[in-house]
Structures are given as structure tokens and as C-alpha cells.
Design a protein around this motif. Structure first.
Motif, PDB file in Angstrom:
ATOM      1  N   THR A  78      16.955  13.351 -53.774  1.00  0.00           N
ATOM      2  CA  THR A  78      18.232  13.049 -52.927  1.00  0.00           C
ATOM      3  C   THR A  78      18.139  12.019 -52.378  1.00  0.00           C
ATOM      4  OG1 THR A  78      17.015  14.006 -51.182  1.00  0.00           O
ATOM      5  CG2 THR A  78      18.220  15.810 -52.473  1.00  0.00           C
ATOM      6  N   GLU A  79      19.262  11.345 -52.140  1.00  0.00           N
ATOM      7  CA  GLU A  79      19.291   9.893 -51.262  1.00  0.00           C
ATOM      8  C   GLU A  79      18.502   9.954 -50.078  1.00  0.00           C
ATOM      9  OE1 GLU A  79      23.089   7.637 -51.625  1.00  0.00           O
ATOM     10  OE2 GLU A  79      22.821   7.774 -53.755  1.00  0.00           O
ATOM     11  N   GLU A  80      18.700  11.331 -49.270  1.00  0.00           N
ATOM     12  CA  GLU A  80      18.202  11.256 -48.002  1.00  0.00           C
ATOM     13  C   GLU A  80      16.654  11.346 -47.982  1.00  0.00           C
ATOM     14  OE1 GLU A  80      18.970  15.343 -46.743  1.00  0.00           O
ATOM     15  OE2 GLU A  80      18.221  14.990 -44.819  1.00  0.00           O
ATOM     16  N   VAL A  81      15.915  11.797 -49.234  1.00  0.00           N
ATOM     17  CA  VAL A  81      14.568  11.671 -49.167  1.00  0.00           C
ATOM     18  C   VAL A  81      13.963  10.280 -49.682  1.00  0.00           C
ATOM     19  CG1 VAL A  81      12.636  12.500 -50.740  1.00  0.00           C
ATOM     20  CG2 VAL A  81      14.317  14.329 -49.683  1.00  0.00           C
ATOM     21  N   MET A  82      14.824   9.852 -50.529  1.00  0.00           N
ATOM     22  CA  MET A  82      14.404   8.336 -51.023  1.00  0.00           C
ATOM     23  C   MET A  82      14.629   7.361 -49.885  1.00  0.00           C
ATOM     24  SD  MET A  82      15.867   8.266 -55.084  1.00  0.00           S
ATOM     25  CE  MET A  82      17.750   8.613 -54.759  1.00  0.00           C
ATOM     26  N   LEU A  83      15.577   7.638 -48.977  1.00  0.00           N
ATOM     27  CA  LEU A  83      15.916   6.549 -47.902  1.00  0.00           C
ATOM     28  C   LEU A  83      14.802   6.673 -46.846  1.00  0.00           C
ATOM     29  CD1 LEU A  83      17.699   4.758 -46.425  1.00  0.00           C
ATOM     30  CD2 LEU A  83      18.694   6.824 -45.484  1.00  0.00           C
TER      31      LEU A  83
END
Ligand code: UDP
Ligand code: MG
Length: 220
Positions: free
Chosen positions: A141-146
């Protein structure tokens, strides 16, 4: 490099290529380091090769690469493919007499990390250099990657580990790089791995896909 309409430069039976794809911060580099240890592959990160070229004295591409990386855009493929091709050739030459499994006498095994990121790169690389045998795709997810990228940005010194560049990289990934994954999926050579899990769990999953295709050479 081979010209149009000719065969790829290398024979895919001798030069084994695994593409490692996934969004920025999905864990490609971390997982590749483990695969190098356990499967005798050489790790070629397209981003690392571009950053090395950027700072190489006398490079005609330095300024252009810097600009593309900061904007999260894809550097023109001739540059990236040339760097990958040269790295493959150098590794084959320096291991010409190696007796390591998968190496020696024109044989080699390569993890290509963070490439291809655009369909034209996929087509050109496979037509002129060598087709890939397998793709490992780390979805995240973008949340984790961010979160991971901002943490990495505290120490990485990378010009693109800041919020503005990260947003642009996410966008490029969705719009430009996901079509590459979709295209490879149609060929049925993509191992889909949940990159949000802890590093060891992700690696276990990757090993299952690798073991189905290649022989694990170390016992660690
Ligand atoms: N890049 C590119 N072509 C490639 C691979 C990378 O232009 O084939 C550029 C692009 O600007 C990308 C940057 O290099 O955003 C960083 O790539 P890297 O793979 O290091 O980032 P990661 O996905 O590992 O965070
Ligand atoms: Mg990376």
C-alpha cells in the motif's frame, strides 16, 4: 547492442534474468540482498546504476539523470538499458572461468531490480538484451511505502526520498509502471508477493517462487 529485428544479445538459457518489481519502498532492494546470498544471483538495481552514472566524472547524462530522478520520471530507456547491458557483460566477463552454480563460460544469473518501469523498456530490453524468466512483484500500500521512504529519507541522502518526489514516484508507478506488471502477468511469469508483511515472511514467499524455478545453492 543488437540492432532491430535481430535476436537478443544473450541466450536466456545461459543468462538468467529475474525482474524484481514493486512500488518505491516496497522492499525490492532488501529482498534482493537475501536472494544474492542464497541463490547466487547478481543484483543490478536500475536506480543504483543511474545514480552511479549521474556522479561518474565525465558522464554526459549526469544532469539529465538528476533531474529525472528528482521528478520521479523515467530516464530515457537507451541510457538505462545501456547501463544494464554493460553491467551484465562485465559480470559475465569477470566470471568467465567461475565454477559457481549458474556462472562461468557465458552463464550468469541476474536480479534486475526496479526495471522495467515502462512498457517500451520491457520490449526493448527483451528484444535486444535478453528475455526474463520470472518476475517477482512486491505489492504494497502507498501508506506503508510512504512510511518506509520517509524513514529511509532520514539517512539515505537520496534526492527523491522527500514527500514531493515520493508523490510523483507513486504516480509514475501507477500510471507508467503497473502496465508492465499487467503485461508480464499475461505471460504467467509473475510471482505476486505481499510486501506489507515482515521482511522474513516476504522472503519466505519469494523463496517458494524461486525454488519452483531455480536451485537454492547455500544453506543459510
Ligand atoms: N529510474 C528510471 N528508470 C529505471 C529505474 C529507475 O528512470 O528503469 C529512476 C526513476 O526516476 C526512479 C529513480 O530512478 O524514480 C529511483 O529508482 P529506484 O529503483 O532507486 O527507486 P526505488 O523504487 O528502489 O525506491
Ligand atoms: Mg531500490
Amino acid at each position: 547492442m543488437s540492432s532491430q529485428n535481430s535476436a537478443p544479445e544473450y541466450d536466456a538459457k545461459k543468462v538468467v534474468v529475474v525482474f524484481v518489481l514493486g512500488g518505491p519502498g516496497s522492499g525490492k532492494g532488501t529482498q534482493c540482498a537475501r536472494l544474492v546470498r542464497d541463490y547466487g544471483f547478481l543484483h543490478l538495481s536500475a536506480g543504483d546504476l543511474l545514480r552511479a552514472e549521474q556522479t561518474r566524472p565525465g558522464s554526459q547524462y549526469g544532469a539529465m539523470i538528476a533531474e529525472y530522478i528528482k521528478d520521479g520520471k523515467i530516464v530515457p530507456m537507451e541510457v538505462t538499458i545501456g547501463l544494464l547491458r554493460n553491467a551484465i557483460q562485465e559480470a559475465l566477463e569477470s566470471n568467465a572461468t567461475s565454477d559457481k552454480e549458474g556462472w562461468g563460460n557465458g552463464h550468469g544469473r541476474f536480479l534486475i531490480d526496479g526495471f522495467p518501469r515502462k512498457l517500451d523498456q520491457l520490449f526493448k530490453f527483451e528484444e535486444t538484451v535478453v528475455p526474463a524468466q520470472l518476475t517477482l512483484f512486491l505489492y504494497c500500500t502507498e501508506e506503508v511505502m510512504l512510511k518506509r521512504l520517509l524513514l529511509r529519507g532520514e539517512t539515505s541522502g537520496r534526492a527523491d526520498d522527500n514527500i514531493e518526489s515520493i508523490k510523483k514516484r507513486f504516480r509514475t508507478f501507477v500510471e507508467t509502471s503497473m502496465p508492465v506488471v499487467d503485461c508480464l502477468r499475461k505471460r504467467d511469469v509473475v510471482a505476486e508477493v505481499d510486501g506489507t508483511k515482515p521482511v522474513d515472511d516476504v522472503y519466505d514467499h519469494i523463496c517458494q517462487a524461486m525454488n519452483a524455478k531455480f536451485h537454492q545453492i547455500s544453506t543459510s
